[in-house]
Design an enzyme around this catalytic site. Structure first.
Site, PDB file in Angstrom:
ATOM      1  N   LYS A  70     -10.686 -12.496 -16.704  1.00 13.18           N
ATOM      2  CA  LYS A  70     -10.970 -12.773 -18.115  1.00 13.18           C
ATOM      3  C   LYS A  70     -10.367 -14.108 -18.597  1.00 13.18           C
ATOM      4  O   LYS A  70     -11.037 -14.891 -19.258  1.00 13.18           O
ATOM      5  CB  LYS A  70     -10.401 -11.629 -18.959  1.00 13.18           C
ATOM      6  N   HIS A  83       7.973  -7.438  -3.521  1.00 19.93           N
ATOM      7  CA  HIS A  83       6.694  -7.883  -4.094  1.00 19.93           C
ATOM      8  C   HIS A  83       6.856  -9.219  -4.828  1.00 19.93           C
ATOM      9  O   HIS A  83       7.220  -9.233  -6.007  1.00 19.93           O
ATOM     10  CB  HIS A  83       6.160  -6.824  -5.069  1.00 19.93           C
ATOM     11  N   GLU A 116       4.614 -11.036  -5.993  1.00 19.86           N
ATOM     12  CA  GLU A 116       3.568 -11.203  -7.014  1.00 19.86           C
ATOM     13  C   GLU A 116       3.958 -10.620  -8.369  1.00 19.86           C
ATOM     14  O   GLU A 116       3.296 -10.869  -9.381  1.00 19.86           O
ATOM     15  CB  GLU A 116       2.249 -10.568  -6.532  1.00 19.86           C
ATOM     16  N   GLY A 165       0.842  -1.195   0.000  1.00 13.03           N
ATOM     17  CA  GLY A 165       0.000   0.000   0.000  1.00 13.03           C
ATOM     18  C   GLY A 165       0.872   1.238   0.000  1.00 13.03           C
ATOM     19  O   GLY A 165       2.049   1.167   0.367  1.00 13.03           O
ATOM     20  N   CYS A 191       5.327  -5.980   1.692  1.00 10.90           N
ATOM     21  CA  CYS A 191       5.641  -4.546   1.660  1.00 10.90           C
ATOM     22  C   CYS A 191       4.948  -3.795   2.814  1.00 10.90           C
ATOM     23  O   CYS A 191       5.332  -3.960   3.954  1.00 10.90           O
ATOM     24  CB  CYS A 191       5.289  -3.971   0.284  1.00 10.90           C
ATOM     25  N   TYR A 192       3.907  -3.033   2.535  1.00  9.32           N
ATOM     26  CA  TYR A 192       3.188  -2.363   3.625  1.00  9.32           C
ATOM     27  C   TYR A 192       2.715  -3.404   4.650  1.00  9.32           C
ATOM     28  O   TYR A 192       2.695  -3.149   5.848  1.00  9.32           O
ATOM     29  CB  TYR A 192       1.992  -1.585   3.070  1.00  9.32           C
ATOM     30  N   SER A 250     -23.664  -9.722 -26.499  1.00  9.59           N
ATOM     31  CA  SER A 250     -23.002  -8.756 -27.384  1.00  9.59           C
ATOM     32  C   SER A 250     -22.199  -9.470 -28.457  1.00  9.59           C
ATOM     33  O   SER A 250     -21.766  -8.856 -29.420  1.00  9.59           O
ATOM     34  CB  SER A 250     -22.069  -7.878 -26.556  1.00  9.59           C
ATOM     35  N   GLY A 251     -21.977 -10.767 -28.241  1.00 10.43           N
ATOM     36  CA  GLY A 251     -21.094 -11.488 -29.151  1.00 10.43           C
ATOM     37  C   GLY A 251     -19.688 -11.580 -28.577  1.00 10.43           C
ATOM     38  O   GLY A 251     -18.851 -12.307 -29.074  1.00 10.43           O
ATOM     39  N   GLY A 252     -19.442 -10.834 -27.503  1.00  7.09           N
ATOM     40  CA  GLY A 252     -18.137 -10.880 -26.850  1.00  7.09           C
ATOM     41  C   GLY A 252     -18.035 -12.086 -25.924  1.00  7.09           C
ATOM     42  O   GLY A 252     -19.020 -12.788 -25.679  1.00  7.09           O
ATOM     43  N   VAL A 253     -16.821 -12.294 -25.401  1.00  4.90           N
ATOM     44  CA  VAL A 253     -16.548 -13.489 -24.597  1.00  4.90           C
ATOM     45  C   VAL A 253     -17.385 -13.518 -23.311  1.00  4.90           C
ATOM     46  O   VAL A 253     -18.008 -14.529 -22.986  1.00  4.90           O
ATOM     47  CB  VAL A 253     -15.049 -13.529 -24.217  1.00  4.90           C
ATOM     48  N   ASP A 254     -17.414 -12.395 -22.604  1.00  2.71           N
ATOM     49  CA  ASP A 254     -18.027 -12.415 -21.264  1.00  2.71           C
ATOM     50  C   ASP A 254     -19.519 -12.724 -21.316  1.00  2.71           C
ATOM     51  O   ASP A 254     -20.009 -13.601 -20.602  1.00  2.71           O
ATOM     52  CB  ASP A 254     -17.829 -11.070 -20.545  1.00  2.71           C
ATOM     53  N   SER A 255     -20.243 -11.989 -22.163  1.00  6.26           N
ATOM     54  CA  SER A 255     -21.683 -12.227 -22.187  1.00  6.26           C
ATOM     55  C   SER A 255     -21.983 -13.609 -22.757  1.00  6.26           C
ATOM     56  O   SER A 255     -22.938 -14.264 -22.335  1.00  6.26           O
ATOM     57  CB  SER A 255     -22.418 -11.127 -22.964  1.00  6.26           C
TER      58      SER A 255
END
Ligand code: XMP
Length: 515
Positions: A371, A172, A174, A58, A85-86, A226-231
């Site tokens: 995603k 860090h 990560e 942080g 870290c923090y 929408s035709g996108g991946v998520d929907s």
């Protein structure tokens, strides 16, 4: 917690820009993890019963008035803790250590030297590069802690209290620049927290399906595709759970890419049969957008028109109670929750406002996933690579890529250019290497010469970026020969274009879209 293996790591967010990354890395290690604000009530943590707690980094100093402080009893729950870290400074602060403004601040790469290669640093090289980003440093180990590693500027860059199972690192792990970071996080979650690491994104599928069918019961649900991946993945999950009770509505706003509506309709009719409805509302959108050039105004008009069209279509289906929406985890978490008492939840900007306007209850099957995890779930559901591998496409579509005024002609011109660009990327195997690529029609004309004639025609820009999540991006190094080929094809094949430019700006300071 949505966790079928009962193992989980809780990440308390103190405002680091890397907090999301910790979650992703832990999940990659096969352990479900989720982010909560630093100040969630102790009882909530007890109810979650995580296998381990990670305290993120942080920006604050622990002594600052505005410094975020968790309930200090988290150190006495008998749950292993990793402070980063923090998180290290905070842990030290609570246990009587001394933190001071470091005489030599460390930002960037540092060489970390392991002093104790037991538990946390098992199989970590004695010397390796780590990513540092701190002004304050620990100058005296806290009670009950011992130093287990150091750097030239931080004598206590890693500390441990083994009887309380608390470990802390100043760097860090990560971040990929910390070369042994994955090993260190793995040692923490697998060895210290004894997680077996069998979680995969697909392990949420079964639980989510059961949840959806239980919640919806015999009611009906709708979904904006929408035709996108998520929907698409959200709809596929919902369809598995409730079958014909789900209707998927695709709104053709006239701002889609070449042949997109045809392809989307074919694909989804195969999946959902009569429960897939495509609405051609292009005329309505284009009329509402006529003469508008301001990008934010375009977005607002598109959002409003979408709601009108969707609502009118949904009214034709009786007794709908639920809206399925493809909200992802990054939309849900607020990484800066360290500065607010609770995480505020962003609405999905593509379909924002719908549930309220329509008085629908919201179901978000993907709200726990990133995603790339959604793509894995889609694969598990046997969805076609052609859908899962698609680049992101913004809700306002080509409206924010036709700079200036939007007309059907200008949209058609851009569609032809964009199709050549995409086809070429597919043909030469570059599409998968790129996070997002598209063409932009600029609102300027330039002089050219074709044959013996002077031309005064449109300029198009090609944009292609590499990125992990769209938050930052770099321009893609598409081979020059391929760029030359694409440019030739566009100018030869698309009447009205006499110049092609390639966008070589990164984000920040530019954005991915031009508007
Ligand atoms: P920027 O241009 O902000 O884009 O760097 C980051 C990602 O977001 C997409 N984008 C949008 N998506 N509605 C959307 O659904 C929008 O208004 C919008 N604006 C940008 C962009 O395509 C990229 O993937």
């Amino acid at each position: 917690m949505q966790n079928t293996t009962e193992e989980s790591i809780l990440i308390l967010d103190f405002g680091s820009q890397y907090t999301q990354l910790i979650t992703r890395k832990v999940r990659e290690l096969g352990v479900y993890s989720e982010i909560k604000p630093f100040n969630i009530p102790l009882q909530e943590i007890k109810n979650m019963a995580p296998s381990g707690i990670i305290l993120s980094g942080g920006p604050e100093s622990v002594y600052a008035e505005s410094a975020p402080h968790p309930d200090s009893a988290i150190f006495d729950l008998g749950i292993p803790v990793l402070g980063i870290c923090y998180g290290l400074q905070l842990t030290a602060h609570y246990h009587g250590g001394k933190i001071e403004d470091a005489a030599r601040r460390e930002y960037g790469l540092a060489e970390f030297i392991v002093d104790d290669s037991g538990d946390l640093f098992k199989n970590v090289p004695t010397r390796s590069n780590v990513w540092m980003s701190h002004g304050d440093a620990l100058t005296q180990t806290p009670d009950g802690f011992e130093a287990i590693g150091h750097t030239a500027n931080s004598p206590f860059a890693a500390i441990a209290n083994r009887s309380k199972q608390i470990f802390c690192v100043q760097f860090h792990p990560e971040v990929t620049h910390s070369v042994a970071g994955k090993q260190i996080l793995g040692n923490f979650v697998h060895d210290v927290c004894t997680c077996n690491g069998s979680w995969t994104p697909t392990s949420v599928v079964e639980k989510t399906l059961a949840d959806i069918s239980q919640r919806v019961g015999s009611a009906k649900a709708i979904c904006a595709l929408s035709g996108g991946v998520d929907s698409a993945v959200a709809a596929a999950m919902a369809y598995r759970a409730i079958g014909d009770q789900l209707t998927c509505i695709y709104v053709d706003n006239g701002l889609m890419r070449k042949n997109e509506t045809k392809q989307v309709s074919q694909t989804f009719t195969q999946h959902f049969g009569d429960n897939f409805v495509a609405v051609d509302a292009s005329q309505q959108f284009l009329e509402n957008l006529a003469g508008v050039t301001n990008p934010e105004e375009k977005r607002k008009i598109i959002g409003r028109t979408f709601i009108e069209v969707f609502e009118a279509e949904a009214e034709k289906i009786v007794d709908v109670d639920y809206l399925i929406q493809g909200t992802l985890y990054p939309d849900v978490i607020e990484s800066v929750s360290a500065h607010g008492p609770s995480a505020t939840i962003k609405t999905h900007h593509n379909v924002g406002g719908l549930p309220d306007v329509m008085n629908l209850k919201l179901i978000e099957p993907l709200r726990e996933l990133f995603k790339d995890e959604v793509r894995r779930v889609g694969k598990e559901l046997d969805m076609a690579d052609a859908i899962l591998g698609r680049h992101p496409f913004p809700g306002p579509g080509l409206a924010v890529r036709v700079l200036g005024e939007i007309t059907r002609d200008r949209l058609d011109l851009l569609r032809d250019v964009d199709a050549i660009f995409m086809d070429s990327l597919h043909e030469y195997g570059e599409y998968e290497n790129i996070w997002q690529a598209f063409a932009v029609l600029l609102p300027v004309k330039s002089v050219g010469v074709m044959g013996d004639f002077r031309t005064y025609d449109n300029v198009v820009a090609l944009r292609a970026v590499t990125s992990l999540d769209g938050m930052t991006a770099d321009w893609a190094r598409i081979p020059n020969d391929l760029l030359a080929l694409i440019s030739n094809r566009i100018i030869n094949e698309v009447r009205g274009v006499n110049r092609v430019v390639y966008d070589i700006s990164s984000k920040p300071p530019s954005t991915i879209e031009w508007e």
